[in-house]
Design a protein around this motif. Sequence first.
Motif, PDB file in Angstrom:
ATOM      1  N   MET A 117       0.811  -1.215   0.000  1.00  0.00           N
ATOM      2  CA  MET A 117       0.000   0.000   0.000  1.00  0.00           C
ATOM      3  C   MET A 117       0.846   1.267   0.000  1.00  0.00           C
ATOM      4  O   MET A 117       0.352   2.357  -0.150  1.00  0.00           O
ATOM      5  N   HIS A 118       2.144   1.082   0.228  1.00  0.00           N
ATOM      6  CA  HIS A 118       3.015   2.266   0.240  1.00  0.00           C
ATOM      7  C   HIS A 118       3.553   2.563  -1.141  1.00  0.00           C
ATOM      8  O   HIS A 118       3.893   1.651  -1.855  1.00  0.00           O
ATOM      9  N   PHE A 121       9.797   2.811   5.449  1.00  0.00           N
ATOM     10  CA  PHE A 121       8.797   2.458   4.440  1.00  0.00           C
ATOM     11  C   PHE A 121       8.014   3.722   4.143  1.00  0.00           C
ATOM     12  O   PHE A 121       7.654   4.457   5.046  1.00  0.00           O
ATOM     13  N   GLY A 122       7.679   3.918   2.876  1.00  0.00           N
ATOM     14  CA  GLY A 122       7.019   5.185   2.553  1.00  0.00           C
ATOM     15  C   GLY A 122       8.072   6.268   2.653  1.00  0.00           C
ATOM     16  O   GLY A 122       9.158   6.091   2.143  1.00  0.00           O
ATOM     17  N   GLY A 123       7.787   7.345   3.331  1.00  0.00           N
ATOM     18  CA  GLY A 123       8.793   8.385   3.455  1.00  0.00           C
ATOM     19  C   GLY A 123       8.142   9.709   3.732  1.00  0.00           C
ATOM     20  O   GLY A 123       6.930   9.779   3.896  1.00  0.00           O
ATOM     21  N   ARG A 176      20.644  -4.058   5.271  1.00  0.00           N
ATOM     22  CA  ARG A 176      19.382  -4.784   5.273  1.00  0.00           C
ATOM     23  C   ARG A 176      18.220  -3.811   5.024  1.00  0.00           C
ATOM     24  O   ARG A 176      17.332  -4.076   4.232  1.00  0.00           O
ATOM     25  N   ARG A 177      18.261  -2.664   5.706  1.00  0.00           N
ATOM     26  CA  ARG A 177      17.194  -1.672   5.540  1.00  0.00           C
ATOM     27  C   ARG A 177      17.084  -1.207   4.098  1.00  0.00           C
ATOM     28  O   ARG A 177      16.012  -1.181   3.509  1.00  0.00           O
ATOM     29  N   ILE A 178      18.241  -0.878   3.529  1.00  0.00           N
ATOM     30  CA  ILE A 178      18.224  -0.292   2.192  1.00  0.00           C
ATOM     31  C   ILE A 178      17.810  -1.335   1.160  1.00  0.00           C
ATOM     32  O   ILE A 178      17.080  -1.042   0.210  1.00  0.00           O
ATOM     33  N   LEU A 179      18.223  -2.580   1.391  1.00  0.00           N
ATOM     34  CA  LEU A 179      17.820  -3.651   0.492  1.00  0.00           C
ATOM     35  C   LEU A 179      16.308  -3.826   0.498  1.00  0.00           C
ATOM     36  O   LEU A 179      15.678  -4.013  -0.542  1.00  0.00           O
ATOM     37  N   LEU A 180      15.733  -3.744   1.685  1.00  0.00           N
ATOM     38  CA  LEU A 180      14.286  -3.917   1.840  1.00  0.00           C
ATOM     39  C   LEU A 180      13.533  -2.850   1.052  1.00  0.00           C
ATOM     40  O   LEU A 180      12.521  -3.114   0.416  1.00  0.00           O
ATOM     41  N   LEU A 235       5.348   6.769  11.797  1.00  0.00           N
ATOM     42  CA  LEU A 235       6.176   5.826  12.551  1.00  0.00           C
ATOM     43  C   LEU A 235       6.884   4.862  11.601  1.00  0.00           C
ATOM     44  O   LEU A 235       8.081   4.593  11.764  1.00  0.00           O
ATOM     45  N   GLN A 236       6.160   4.374  10.603  1.00  0.00           N
ATOM     46  CA  GLN A 236       6.800   3.463   9.656  1.00  0.00           C
ATOM     47  C   GLN A 236       7.916   4.161   8.893  1.00  0.00           C
ATOM     48  O   GLN A 236       8.956   3.573   8.631  1.00  0.00           O
ATOM     49  N   ALA A 237       7.677   5.435   8.551  1.00  0.00           N
ATOM     50  CA  ALA A 237       8.693   6.171   7.801  1.00  0.00           C
ATOM     51  C   ALA A 237       9.937   6.377   8.651  1.00  0.00           C
ATOM     52  O   ALA A 237      11.063   6.252   8.170  1.00  0.00           O
TER      53      ALA A 237
END
Lengths: 417, 263
Positions: free
Chosen positions: A1-2, A94-96, B76-80, A87-89
């Motif tokens: 969804m992101h 994720f997202g940003g 790991r973060r950037i790969l994800l 929070l996810q960002a």
Amino acid sequence: MHISEGVLSLQVLSAGGILTAAGLAIGMRKVAPRDIPKIALLTAAFFVASLVHVPIGPSNAHLVLNGLLGVLLGWAAFPAIFIGLVLQAVLFQFGGLTTLGVNTANMAIPGVIFGLIARRFLSIERPYFSAVVSGLCGGLSVLCSALLVALSLALSGDSFTLVAKLIFTAHLPIAAVEALITGFIIRFLLRVRPEMIGCHTGSPDYLKTSTRALFFACALLAFLVPRTAQAHRVSVFAWFDGKTITGKAYYSNGRPASMATLLIKRDGKAQCYRLKTNMQGDFTFRPPGPGRYLLELHAGEGHRANTTVSVAPLARSSSPSTSLGLQHGEQGRAKPAPGEQPEGPGKSALGCCGCGDIRQIINFALEKRLVPISKELETLAIAETRVTLKDVIAGFGYIMGIMGIWAYISSRKRGDS
Amino acid sequence: MGLHFIEEAGRFMTCERMAKGDSLLHEADPRVKVIIAILLSMEVVFLNSLLPLLVALASAVVMLAFTGIERGLLLRRILLINIFVALLWAVIPWSTPGRTVISIGPLNATSSGLLKCLFITLKCNTIVMFNISLLSTSSIFALSHALDHLKVPSVLVQLFFFSWRYLHVLEEEYTRITRAALLRGFKPGTNILTYRTYANVLGTLFVRGYDRGQRVYWAMACRGFDGTFWLLSHFKLKATDFFLISWSALLSASLLFLDWSSK
């Protein structure tokens, strides 16, 4: 969804930002200080729940639960989803930051709208009905969110069209699972903690409003969907090619309107001409003189279309007009031929006549050249009136918008959070 | 599957790990970092040619190196993040109209499609690196203080802070419920029973969250909570902050100039 950073166009990003700001402003007004811990805890629960991977066939997907949040929180779901995404960002990237607006709008708008609608139908006395309604709400929210994600991608550039379609298709099974799970959760909550949903106790008066709302929603859908998805308007396209008015009548799906009646009225004159289009929807008509002609097409079943064609007096080259002579006179002044003697008025009249001939030839050649261009224009006009996927999506948008306004007004009337 | 999820949920334990450190970026004022992160992200989205994007990526890598965060974690973060980008690489070059460069069987990759994908990859990674080096190097506590100082609406700041505060609690709760389900022989699959079980697990989670929220509110009300978010730490701009500000101003100005000149 992101949607990740750097994908969307600036226009889409700012539109999402504005929508989210508006939603947040409304949502925050509905949050009293005493509700803050409760909403925060539900946001956290939503955040945890959205990391749950539910098996679907050989693969698995994580839940979105925006519809459930809409049911539980109403407008406050807007800030809740926003905070979840922030929070996810910050925590997972994720997202940003720049896509925060678009992502929040994509997820929260359907959730809030369907949640507010579903809330009206929930009642402890009818747990199964409530579960079905909220399940529908959950599924539709995910579906509409996927549609919005696809739309924001498709609006950002033509190269994203395929990606948008893929993303939307991938969300179809997720929507089904989401509908099931949302329905089950609401049934569970109605059994265990009904005050969480803040639902009505099913008084007869309330039942009446809910039936009315359902009827209203169905009527709206019935009214809007065929109009946007299948409506075939009839259109007429015509141009003047020097001697005759030629044109084509067609329906918005591109089919020609064959054997339709065409009424032609000349501007300022009482007389009216009547003719029929042929099997290909084409027609030609020789206008009796210069002026503006109103073409009115009647294709039966109330399909009507209008267009006007103006026939310029200049193009009718059989009678040399005053403007032609004037132009010639200017030309003569601007370019005196060096080798020739200045000529008298008799000779000038002769030159004008020759010029008229030349004009006639030029006009003839020009018309021949212009015919393919007119044809091209005609096909373009047909293509433009055809109902495309974009129109269908726009129709969806209208439905959602109207539903949203209605949901907002009705929630204001009841004065709850 | 269920066990797999429990491990996955354990990620929360590590998600503030990047905030620990004593580098220049860790020490900097979070207010400054938030503003710089927003402005730089927006500017990168705005960039429209290759050279400034490469410069931005290089500077993001330099900043990331400055933070001294564990390399494995970062990778790991950037790969994800790049999973979505990989999806784009799999589709866009082949579906964009333009001059064909590579063709495999019936598929043709066009130059415009490849360029578009390259831009997206660069932008996405650059912004993510800026965000890691500027935002993830602050604790959520410091960030919410910074947001409140920056006059973000108090309701949002409080929601942000409390959600974060109770994330771990609810996550533990969730792990406990899932473990209970697993102990009773729950095996996830594609069937109604699985979905109903998940729904009940999540419903329990929501109920516990709701109840706890109620209790937290009562406890706070007993201590005089009236909706005000009291700030404990106040920030003061230091020399490092001015250095950071001037560095990012220089960076953004040069990016804008490069973008303008290479058009």
